[in-house]
Design a protein around this motif. Structure first.
Motif, short mmCIF file in Angstrom:
data_model
loop_
_atom_site.label_atom_id
_atom_site.label_comp_id
_atom_site.label_asym_id
_atom_site.label_seq_id
_atom_site.Cartn_x
_atom_site.Cartn_y
_atom_site.Cartn_z
N UNK A 32 -5.66 17.22 2.36
CA UNK A 32 -6.04 17.88 1.11
C UNK A 32 -5.56 17.13 -0.13
N UNK A 33 -4.72 16.10 0.05
CA UNK A 33 -4.12 15.43 -1.11
C UNK A 33 -5.11 14.43 -1.73
N UNK A 34 -5.22 14.51 -3.03
CA UNK A 34 -6.16 13.64 -3.75
C UNK A 34 -5.79 12.17 -3.54
N UNK A 35 -6.79 11.37 -3.17
CA UNK A 35 -6.58 9.93 -3.03
C UNK A 35 -6.12 9.48 -1.65
N UNK B 129 0.85 -1.20 0.00
CA UNK B 129 0.00 0.00 0.00
C UNK B 129 0.89 1.25 0.00
N UNK B 130 0.71 2.14 -0.99
CA UNK B 130 1.56 3.34 -1.05
C UNK B 130 1.35 4.23 0.18
N UNK B 131 2.47 4.71 0.74
CA UNK B 131 2.41 5.51 1.97
C UNK B 131 3.35 6.70 1.85
N UNK B 132 2.87 7.84 2.29
CA UNK B 132 3.69 9.04 2.33
C UNK B 132 3.89 9.42 3.80
N UNK B 133 5.16 9.61 4.18
CA UNK B 133 5.51 9.97 5.56
C UNK B 133 6.00 11.42 5.56
N UNK C 25 -4.51 4.54 -2.35
CA UNK C 25 -4.85 3.32 -3.08
C UNK C 25 -3.86 3.12 -4.24
N UNK C 26 -3.36 4.25 -4.79
CA UNK C 26 -2.52 4.16 -6.00
C UNK C 26 -1.19 4.88 -5.83
N UNK C 27 -0.14 4.31 -6.41
CA UNK C 27 1.21 4.88 -6.29
C UNK C 27 1.31 6.25 -6.96
N UNK C 28 0.57 6.46 -8.07
CA UNK C 28 0.68 7.76 -8.74
C UNK C 28 0.07 8.87 -7.88
N UNK C 29 -0.96 8.54 -7.11
CA UNK C 29 -1.55 9.55 -6.20
C UNK C 29 -0.55 9.90 -5.10
N UNK C 30 0.13 8.87 -4.59
CA UNK C 30 1.13 9.08 -3.53
C UNK C 30 2.27 9.95 -4.08
N UNK C 31 2.67 9.68 -5.30
CA UNK C 31 3.76 10.40 -5.94
C UNK C 31 3.39 11.89 -6.12
N UNK C 32 2.17 12.12 -6.57
CA UNK C 32 1.71 13.50 -6.76
C UNK C 32 1.64 14.23 -5.41
N UNK C 33 1.15 13.53 -4.40
CA UNK C 33 1.06 14.14 -3.07
C UNK C 33 2.45 14.49 -2.55
N UNK C 34 3.43 13.61 -2.78
CA UNK C 34 4.80 13.88 -2.32
C UNK C 34 5.33 15.15 -2.99
N UNK C 35 5.07 15.29 -4.29
CA UNK C 35 5.53 16.48 -5.02
C UNK C 35 4.85 17.73 -4.45
N UNK C 36 3.56 17.64 -4.16
CA UNK C 36 2.83 18.78 -3.60
C UNK C 36 3.39 19.19 -2.24
#
Ligand SMILES: C[C@](O)(CO)[C@H](O)COP(=O)(O)OP(=O)(O)OC[C@H]1O[C@@H](n2ccc(N)nc2=O)[C@H](O)[C@@H]1O
Ligand SMILES: Nc1ncnc2c1ncn2[C@@H]1O[C@H](COP(=O)(O)OP(=O)(O)OP(=O)(O)O)[C@@H](O)[C@H]1O
Length: 277
Positions: free
Chosen positions: A229-232, A165-169, A250-261
């Motif tokens: 506020x991050x999508x997904x 499961x993609x995770x942003x810390x 749910x998806x790695x691309x959402x996690x990636x976009x959130x990390x960039x934001x």
């Protein structure tokens, strides 16, 4: 040479069931691990040595014998009657005192690496007793699987696998003292975690340490708001006693976009794009 990963731990949920006579709190918490973490390597040597590398090495200088790695090494040798000297390298990638159990993960990885180095099974029961002596989160880190922790955190029950499961810390760069956060707990005992499979249970539960941690460091509330506020983002929460917060996607691309934001909005914050292990 034995190399062991020291993966960061997350508390996907944490309910405080009450305060005990010994000053600790009775918990029911859902432990999970991420791919990202520190790394421990152990080799036999003429003299004991600890070398610390990596971006957070400096935060640990001056700690020496108090480093959980050294405490794990010494306790292991005492309990197993081993005299050999070892050279240990700790690659420190996890921010210190940040609620993701870096020190505990290092201690558990040291126990595992020492066991392998000296021909002891990594599921030897004495290893778990060493872990319990070293700290409340060390048994969970030694177990290394998604699990419910009860008691001080040492009574572990494996639950369903959540790997991948993609995770942003995200950590805003403030160190938070675990005893100080527990001391600010409202005193209102919670029920057990919500029933169900790991992620559903976590989503319907909470982290009782989040409000007291935000009271101590209001910036944690800003991290939660930014992640929300991050999508997904489907589960946003603080881990342990903070200040690191996480978002599961749910998806790695959402996690990636959130990390960039997050990196664009807060370039000074620590941000790790990873996945549950
Ligand atoms: C917040 C968590 O990280 C959640 O997993 C843990 O409960 C804390 O684990 P840890 O940092 O390994 O904790 P320890 O080193 O054993 O204890 C540090 C301090 O945290 C508080 N503490 C810790 C665990 C617990 N169940 N109740 C507590 O009240 C105590 O004040 C203790 O003196
Ligand atoms: N190898 C280590 N890595 C990090 N901290 C260590 C280590 N050894 C000792 N410590 C001490 O332990 C304290 C807690 O550090 P750690 O990074 O484990 O906290 P944490 O992530 O908040 O842990 P937890 O989530 O278990 O409460 C630090 O203040 C530090 O002085």
């Amino acid at each position: 040479m034995m190399i062991e990963p020291a993966r960061a731990k997350l508390n996907l949920a944490l309910h405080i069931r009450g305060k005990r006579e010994d000053g600790y709190h009775e918990l029911e918490t859902l432990f999970a691990f991420v791919e990202f973490g520190d790394k421990i390597s152990v080799d036999v040597a003429e003299e004991d040595r600890l070398a610390i590398t990596g971006p957070y090495a400096e935060a640990l200088t001056g700690l020496e014998g108090d480093n959980l790695v050294c405490r794990a090494r010494d306790l292991f040798r005492e309990r197993f009657g081993i005299d050999d000297k070892v050279a240990i390298t700790l690659a420190k990638h996890l921010p210190v005192a940040s609620g993701i159990g870096g020190g505990s993960a290092d201690a558990a990885a040291t126990l595992r690496a020492m066991a392998r180095q000296f021909g002891i099974a990594t599921d030897h029961p004495e290893l778990m007793r060493c872990a319990e002596t070293l700290g409340s989160d060390v048994p969970a880190c030694l177990f290394g699987r998604t699990a419910i922790g009860r008691g001080r955190g040492e009574k572990l029950e494996a639950v369903d696998d959540v790997a991948g499961i993609p995770a942003l810390l995200v950590n805003p760069g403030v160190a938070v003292s675990t005893p100080a956060v527990f001391a600010r707990w409202s005193g209102e005992a919670s029920d057990g975690l919500a029933p169900g499979r790991a992620i559903q249970s976590a989503m319907a539960s909470r982290n009782d340490l989040q409000p007291p941690a935000i009271a101590l460091q209001s910036v944690i509330g800003d991290v939660i708001k930014l992640l929300d506020r991050q999508q997904g983002a489907r589960l946003v929460r603080m881990s342990g006693s903070g200040a690191t917060c996480f978002a599961l996607f749910a998806r790695a691309d959402e996690c990636h976009r959130a990390a960039a934001n997050v990196r664009a909005a807060q370039p000074g914050w620590w941000c790790s794009e990873t996945a549950l292990a």
